[in-house]
Design a protein around this motif. Structure first.
Motif, PDB file in Angstrom:
ATOM      1  N   ASN A 185      43.812  -8.643  43.527  1.00 40.79           N
ATOM      2  CA  ASN A 185      43.805  -7.848  42.302  1.00 40.79           C
ATOM      3  C   ASN A 185      43.058  -6.526  42.461  1.00 40.79           C
ATOM      4  O   ASN A 185      43.452  -5.503  41.908  1.00 40.79           O
ATOM      5  N   ILE A 186      41.956  -6.579  43.217  1.00 38.91           N
ATOM      6  CA  ILE A 186      41.190  -5.337  43.444  1.00 38.91           C
ATOM      7  C   ILE A 186      42.062  -4.321  44.187  1.00 38.91           C
ATOM      8  O   ILE A 186      42.069  -3.133  43.878  1.00 38.91           O
ATOM      9  N   ILE A 187      42.827  -4.806  45.170  1.00 37.43           N
ATOM     10  CA  ILE A 187      43.710  -3.900  45.917  1.00 37.43           C
ATOM     11  C   ILE A 187      44.715  -3.254  44.967  1.00 37.43           C
ATOM     12  O   ILE A 187      44.976  -2.054  45.018  1.00 37.43           O
ATOM     13  N   ASP A 188      45.279  -4.067  44.061  1.00 35.10           N
ATOM     14  CA  ASP A 188      46.242  -3.512  43.089  1.00 35.10           C
ATOM     15  C   ASP A 188      45.602  -2.509  42.143  1.00 35.10           C
ATOM     16  O   ASP A 188      46.254  -1.613  41.634  1.00 35.10           O
ATOM     17  N   LEU A 189      44.319  -2.714  41.891  1.00 33.35           N
ATOM     18  CA  LEU A 189      43.640  -1.865  40.911  1.00 33.35           C
ATOM     19  C   LEU A 189      43.276  -0.490  41.483  1.00 33.35           C
ATOM     20  O   LEU A 189      43.242   0.501  40.763  1.00 33.35           O
ATOM     21  N   PHE A 190      43.021  -0.434  42.778  1.00 30.61           N
ATOM     22  CA  PHE A 190      42.738   0.878  43.377  1.00 30.61           C
ATOM     23  C   PHE A 190      44.007   1.711  43.436  1.00 30.61           C
ATOM     24  O   PHE A 190      45.085   1.181  43.701  1.00 30.61           O
ATOM     25  N   ASN A 191      43.865   2.999  43.230  1.00 28.26           N
ATOM     26  CA  ASN A 191      44.974   3.904  43.512  1.00 28.26           C
ATOM     27  C   ASN A 191      44.786   4.350  44.958  1.00 28.26           C
ATOM     28  O   ASN A 191      43.921   5.168  45.249  1.00 28.26           O
TER      29      ASN A 191
END
Ligand code: 16G
Ligand code: ZN
Length: 528
Positions: free
Chosen positions: A407-413
């Motif tokens: 989820n953190i990966i998805d949250l970063f642009n």
């Protein structure tokens, strides 16, 4: 190429004679009244770049944290990165061509870069909220269409949202959907999932005050707010309904003046942040019980993020190389903390996002931030695949860590530093770690520092090496700086020519504010 059409349209966007501009660290930027021809020409150039790369290219009309009267433009390359350096030179060459030379210059660039002129071209455009931006995006469109390119105009967007769109379009939707809705949904879904896993859901994690610099960030956050309101409620200030863009507010103002923005009252214990005018930079702050203001800049953001990531990566037991990338402006305490306490390797690059981004790509997980709040984290394809696999297959502690990472990966642009995305990452980490803003701030104490600008006849007399930490010319300057630095404790200083203004920048840090101030002053005298 329909050369006569180009000549005709170019004349409608005529270059003021004698005006010479350079594609700088963040594209072209200056008073809006002199920029119409640049917009048209960047439309032309985007078509050539699109034909050459056989990809969608982005054009963003913005001048970030500059005053409202300014404007600017930059091109976005296929994977959402900054324009390649060789094309920056073409941009400068085209921008400065006299009207009668336009055709020749376009042909020149096409030949140099082996552009197949028969190839289709597709260009996407975004713009900030400046009064001049709408007209300018029309001029870009004029440039694109006269060269036969197709256009999609996204209208008002933050800079990182345009980077995201370009990246989505060139990766067949793998990165996300290339719509504003797609952006909101991708980020909000990841954020809400993360906050659901936070054990503490006390009220103090639920609300955040956001200073939007009277810019595009306010519009976009208002549109997005209800998507993530389950996890966080944001209170917007300087939302553009009253104040002027970037005037006495925004991330750049707060960072450089080290004080709260106008138009926001801060109570003890409240968590606050500021975006800049195009929402690609963010800084946090709060006031302590005595009413003292505390700034949490990009260095401390990088520290929070990299320590959180390192912990999770340890849990999933993969031997990955994590690196943090900073510039010479990074506070010495942050570098020391990262290297000595967290044991993460730290690298220093020249100022400007493209340099940091490029370096961060060398790692499995690369976290980069400029002290001014511009940054993000990058994950290699192999790491993403591994994490996805673990998140799918495991239900144990390791699987839980992998799901958080997913989820953190998805949250970063990952296309560009993004104030909205970074804000949600930080909020999720604080909630998951059960950290207050004061505890975050207490990770290390910033060394007192001072930045000064020095006006000189020609800033190019100063050249630097070692990621701008050492002056090469004029002769003797570095030796003089070395002697001054020796007079103070825990001290460091450097000078560099600005990439965006006609000035020399001086940075100094030392064990006390008085020492940092006087070291900066002495170094600025040595520049003459
Ligand atoms: C630009 C850069 C920013 C850098 C600043 C330095 C991008 C998108 N922006 O705004 O990262 O910190 O220039 O300005 O690269 P200076 O050269 O005038 O100090
Ligand atoms: Zn910006």
């Amino acid at each position: 190429m329909d050369l006569s059409a180009i000549t005709k349209h170019s004349a409608l966007h005529a270059k003021p004679s004698g005006l010479l501009l350079q594609y700088g660290t963040a594209g072209f930027r200056m008073k809006a009244e002199h920029l119409d021809h640049i917009m048209f020409r960047m439309g032309l150039l985007a078509v050539l770049r699109s034909k050459q790369t056989k990809s969608t290219i982005g054009v963003m009309v913005t001048a970030s944290h500059n005053p409202e009267e300014d404007n600017g433009v930059k091109l976005v390359d296929p994977l959402g990165e900054m324009l390649a350096p060789s094309w920056e030179e073409h941009a400068t060459y085209l921008a400065n061509a006299e009207e009668e030379d336009m055709q020749r210059v376009l042909i020149d660039i096409s030949e140099k870069e082996a552009v197949d002129l028969q190839q289709d071209a597709f260009v996407v455009i975004g713009r900030d909220t400046r009064p001049s931006s709408e007209k300018f995006s029309q001029s870009v469109i004029d440039g694109v269409t006269v060269l036969g390119g197709q256009v999609h105009d996204y209208g008002l967007l933050t800079t990182p949202q345009l980077h995201y769109m370009v990246c989505c379009r060139n990766t067949s939707g793998q990165y996300g959907m290339a719509t504003i809705e797609g952006y909101y949904q991708k980020l909000s879904k990841a954020f809400v999932e993360l906050t659901k896993q936070a054990s503490c859901s006390g009220d103090e994690y639920r609300s955040l005050k956001v200073d939007c610099a009277n810019g595009i960030g306010a519009l976009k956050l208002k549109e997005m707010e209800h998507y993530f309101s389950q996890g966080l409620s944001v209170q917007l200030f300087n939302d553009g309904t009253k104040g002027k863009l970037n005037h006495l507010c925004g991330a750049d103002f707060v960072k450089s003046h080290q004080k709260p923005p106008q138009g926001m009252e801060i109570k003890f214990n409240e968590r606050c942040c500021s975006f800049d005018g195009d929402a690609d930079r963010i800084v946090y702050y709060y006031c302590d019980a005595d009413g003292h203001f505390h700034l949490i800049d990009g260095d401390k953001i990088a520290t929070l993020i990299s320590s959180f990531l390192k912990e999770l990566l340890l849990e999933i037991g993969e031997n990955l190389n994590v690196g943090v990338v900073q510039t010479a402006y990074a506070n010495g305490s942050s570098t020391r903390y990262l290297e000595e306490v967290m044991k993460v390797p730290v690298y220093c690059t020249k100022t400007g996002v493209k340099h940091l981004h490029h370096k961060a790509q060398e790692f499995d997980v690369g976290v980069y931030f400029e002290a001014n709040g511009h940054g993000t984290a990058l994950f290699s394809k192999a790491v993403e695949d591994k994490i996805n696999q673990l998140a799918r297959e495991l239900e144990d502690k390791k699987g839980k860590a992998a799901k958080i990472l997913r989820n953190i990966i998805d949250l970063f642009n990952q296309a560009a530093g993004d104030a909205i995305a970074d804000m949600l990452v930080i909020e999720a980490i604080l909630a998951l770690k059960n950290l207050t803003i004061q505890q975050w701030d207490a990770l290390y104490t910033d060394l007192p520092n001072r930045q000064l600008k020095v006006k000189v006849a020609d800033r190019k007399v100063i050249s630097t090496t070692d990621a701008e930490r050492q002056a090469v010319t004029p002769p003797g300057l570095q030796e003089a700086i070395n002697d001054l630095v020796k007079k103070y404790r825990l001290s460091r200083a450097f000078v560099r020519p600005s990439g965006t203004e006609d000035v020399i920048r001086v940075y100094a840090e030392a064990d006390s504010q008085e020492s940092a101030d006087s070291l900066a002053h002495e170094v600025s005298l040595a520049v003459f």
